[in-house]
Design a protein around this motif. Structure first.
Motif, short mmCIF file in Angstrom:
data_model
loop_
_atom_site.label_atom_id
_atom_site.label_comp_id
_atom_site.label_asym_id
_atom_site.label_seq_id
_atom_site.Cartn_x
_atom_site.Cartn_y
_atom_site.Cartn_z
N MET A 83 0.84 -1.20 0.00
CA MET A 83 0.00 0.00 0.00
C MET A 83 0.87 1.25 0.00
N SER A 84 0.55 2.20 -0.87
CA SER A 84 1.24 3.48 -0.92
C SER A 84 0.24 4.59 -0.59
N ILE A 85 0.75 5.66 0.00
CA ILE A 85 -0.08 6.81 0.35
C ILE A 85 0.50 8.04 -0.35
N ILE B 40 3.28 13.81 -3.74
CA ILE B 40 4.38 13.25 -2.95
C ILE B 40 3.90 11.98 -2.29
N ARG B 41 4.84 11.09 -2.02
CA ARG B 41 4.50 9.84 -1.33
C ARG B 41 4.81 10.00 0.14
N LEU B 42 3.83 9.64 0.99
CA LEU B 42 3.94 9.92 2.42
C LEU B 42 4.40 8.74 3.26
N ASP B 43 4.31 7.53 2.73
CA ASP B 43 4.63 6.37 3.57
C ASP B 43 6.13 6.10 3.65
N ASP B 44 6.94 6.94 2.99
CA ASP B 44 8.40 6.89 3.16
C ASP B 44 8.87 8.32 3.42
N PRO B 45 8.60 8.86 4.63
CA PRO B 45 8.83 10.29 4.88
C PRO B 45 10.29 10.71 4.84
N ASP B 46 11.20 9.77 4.86
CA ASP B 46 12.62 10.14 4.80
C ASP B 46 13.11 10.30 3.37
N ALA B 47 12.25 10.02 2.41
CA ALA B 47 12.67 10.11 1.01
C ALA B 47 11.58 10.78 0.17
#
Length: 280
Positions: free
Chosen positions: A1-3, A255-262
């Motif tokens: 799942m991606s957010i 933007i993709r939120l489930d990888d907040p460091d990237a």
């Protein structure tokens, strides 16, 4: 799942579909956050509204000023009606279903697990996140309750400019509305400077963008917002602005939120449907 979070759409339906295709969005698995202003000024507001509504629980959208304008117009508030192209929605056979759904969207969305908060416009520096969530909830209850029509008929106006917890009635609700759906700049004392609509650097001396106020109590919170097309994509300390002006010939940004460091912007260039200029 991606957010994924996406910037202001304002009826740019084809661009939305192209961007979702580019990010390989799967509506059966992924989630889409919309920063508000689904409708108005662009060519296909009804299609955007139907599409986001059709995503069901896979989509989270907060209300923007143009979404509230649609709700007000539907209740007979003709102020700013000449600046609208919303007749297709108001004549649609599923109008009532769509407007009911829109009226029940939040003004602020907070995801404690992800550590992100989404609003449409801004937060006054004197509000903490806890307070902002409380005040947003107050307005949401009015919009979802039996008195929503009275509020929508009195919604417009730039006053009061200064927050105090002692505010009551329509003045309190109007301040909350203006902060969450219209704010760009603040006065040095934290009052709303709603007349300022340009990019940072164009404002009168002493005024600052809300997210650069030195005493902002939410400076340690991660906040996503839209509304401000003249700044384009913005990524400062804990703040992401996603309105990159698709309607005006800029880009639609996700933007993709489930990888907040990237976090990196994914952008689709837009031809534009309106000439840039002063706009609310």
């Amino acid at each position: 799942m991606s957010i994924f979070a996406v910037g202001d759409l304002q009826g740019c339906y084809r661009e939305l579909l192209r961007l979702l295709d580019r990010i390989a969005f799967d509506p059966a698995r992924d989630h889409l956050w919309c920063v508000g202003d689904l409708v108005n000024r662009g060519p296909e507001s009804l299609a955007v509204l139907r599409f986001v509504h059709g995503l069901g629980e896979q989509a989270i959208t907060v209300l923007g000023n143009h979404d509230l304008h649609l709700l007000a117009l539907a209740q007979g508030n003709q102020r700013h009606a000449r600046q609208s192209n919303l007749d297709e929605i108001l004549r649609a056979p599923d109008r009532d279903e769509l407007l009911h759904w829109l009226r029940h969207r939040p003004l602020l969305h907070h995801d404690a697990h992800l550590g992100f908060t989404m609003i449409h416009a801004g937060l006054p520096p004197q509000w903490s996140l806890t307070e902002a969530r409380q005040y947003a909830r107050e307005l949401e209850l009015v919009l979802r309750g039996p008195g929503y029509r009275d509020f929508l008929l009195q919604m417009y106006g730039n006053k009061p400019k200064r927050w105090t917890p002692a505010l009551t009635g329509i003045e309190r609700l109007r301040f909350i509305t203006n902060a969450l759906t219209r704010l760009r700049f603040c006065e040095p004392d934290g009052a709303l400077a709603l007349s300022e609509k340009g990019e940072p650097g164009s404002q009168a001396a002493g005024r600052r963008p809300w997210f650069r106020m030195p005493n902002r109590r939410t400076r340690d919170e991660r906040i996503i917002f839209g509304h401000w097309s003249t700044i384009g994509y913005l990524a400062e300390h804990n703040v992401w602005g996603l309105d990159s002006g698709c309607l005006w010939g800029g880009a639609l940004t996700a933007i993709r939120l489930d990888d907040p460091d990237a976090i990196t912007p994914i952008q689709l260039a837009c031809a534009g449907y309106r000439e840039p200029g002063a706009h609310a």
